[in-house]
Enzyme design. Structure first.
Site, mmCIF file in Angstrom:
data_model
loop_
_atom_site.group_PDB
_atom_site.id
_atom_site.type_symbol
_atom_site.label_atom_id
_atom_site.label_comp_id
_atom_site.label_asym_id
_atom_site.label_seq_id
_atom_site.Cartn_x
_atom_site.Cartn_y
_atom_site.Cartn_z
ATOM 1 N N GLY A 60 -26.968 46.700 73.827
ATOM 2 C CA GLY A 60 -25.822 47.470 73.371
ATOM 3 C C GLY A 60 -25.884 48.971 73.544
ATOM 4 N N ASP A 105 -20.354 33.555 78.763
ATOM 5 C CA ASP A 105 -20.511 33.714 80.203
ATOM 6 C C ASP A 105 -19.127 33.855 80.822
ATOM 7 O OD1 ASP A 105 -20.963 33.469 82.918
ATOM 8 O OD2 ASP A 105 -22.431 31.852 82.712
ATOM 9 N N LYS A 174 -25.735 48.251 88.123
ATOM 10 C CA LYS A 174 -27.163 48.363 88.406
ATOM 11 C C LYS A 174 -27.495 47.522 89.620
ATOM 12 C CE LYS A 174 -30.322 46.777 85.417
ATOM 13 N NZ LYS A 174 -31.217 46.946 84.241
#
EC number: 2.1.1.166
Length: 221
Positions: A60, A105, A174
């Site tokens: 978080g 998901d 990323k």
């Protein structure tokens, strides 16, 4: 014995890491918050009034940083942030003030529909301003397999961004240097007018981790 030495070395480095100490001092759940902060300081990604989606949000710290940035807006009043942050992860995440979290998901249709609805509610039916993704696969050490896993996660973020970003929106993901990296950059270039790579100082020196930033969606033919 070698493994124990490695663990001891990692623990020593972690405890003495200035970003770990800073995160503890400033209330962030992970040092990763400072990676986003450095990129944001350079590229001015987070602006007042934005709707931001954080993919792979747990634990978080990116959501915390985004929330704090929106809370610092002069237009933030009565304890409310100026904008919205929506976070999603397969893993559980402790609540972050003013952040809407979905555990699930988003490749699954039911979860994806829930995410879409939350985003629609947060944006007033409009598209979103910024997608940030710190998602990373479990790396196996097999270069070809790891490259495929990394590219797959980047593809998920790219697909989501294409469907939900405003034309002037941005996507930050990323990635890792290595096999498949150039292909990911090319995909960004096909989708965004401006593409840049970022290696913040908060990324560990030994890590191949890097971040790819795409800005201003190209129109879909």
């Amino acid at each position: 014995m070698a493994k124990n030495k490695f663990n001891q070395s990692w623990l020593h480095d972690h405890i003495n890491d200035p970003y770990v100490k800073m995160a503890q001092r400033e209330g962030y759940r992970a040092r990763a918050a400072y990676k986003l902060k450095e990129i944001d300081d350079q590229d001015k990604l987070i602006q007042p009034g934005q709707v931001i989606v954080d993919l792979g949000a747990a634990p978080g710290s990116w959501s915390q940083y985004a929330r704090n940035k929106l809370a610092a807006s002069p237009r933030a009043k009565d304890g409310r942030i100026d904008g919205a942050v929506v976070a999603i992860d397969i893993l559980p995440m402790e609540p972050v003030a003013d952040v809407t979290f979905i555990q699930g998901d988003f490749r699954e249709e039911e979860v994806f529909r829930q995410l879409e609805q939350v985003v629609l509610d947060a944006s007033g039916g409009s598209r979103i301003d910024l997608v940030i993704s710190d998602m990373a696969p479990n790396l196996s050490g097999v270069a070809s397999a790891d490259a495929a896993r990394i590219e797959y996660l980047c593809d998920l973020a790219l697909d989501f961004a294409q469907a939900h970003l405003k034309p002037e929106g941005s996507l930050l993901v990323k990635c890792f240097h290595g096999s498949g990296y150039s292909q990911i950059v090319e995909k960004f270039k096909r989708q965004f007018k401006v593409v840049a790579s970022r290696k913040p100082k908060a990324s560990r020196d030994k890590s191949s981790e890097t971040f790819i930033l795409g800005r201003y969606l190209k129109s879909v033919d």
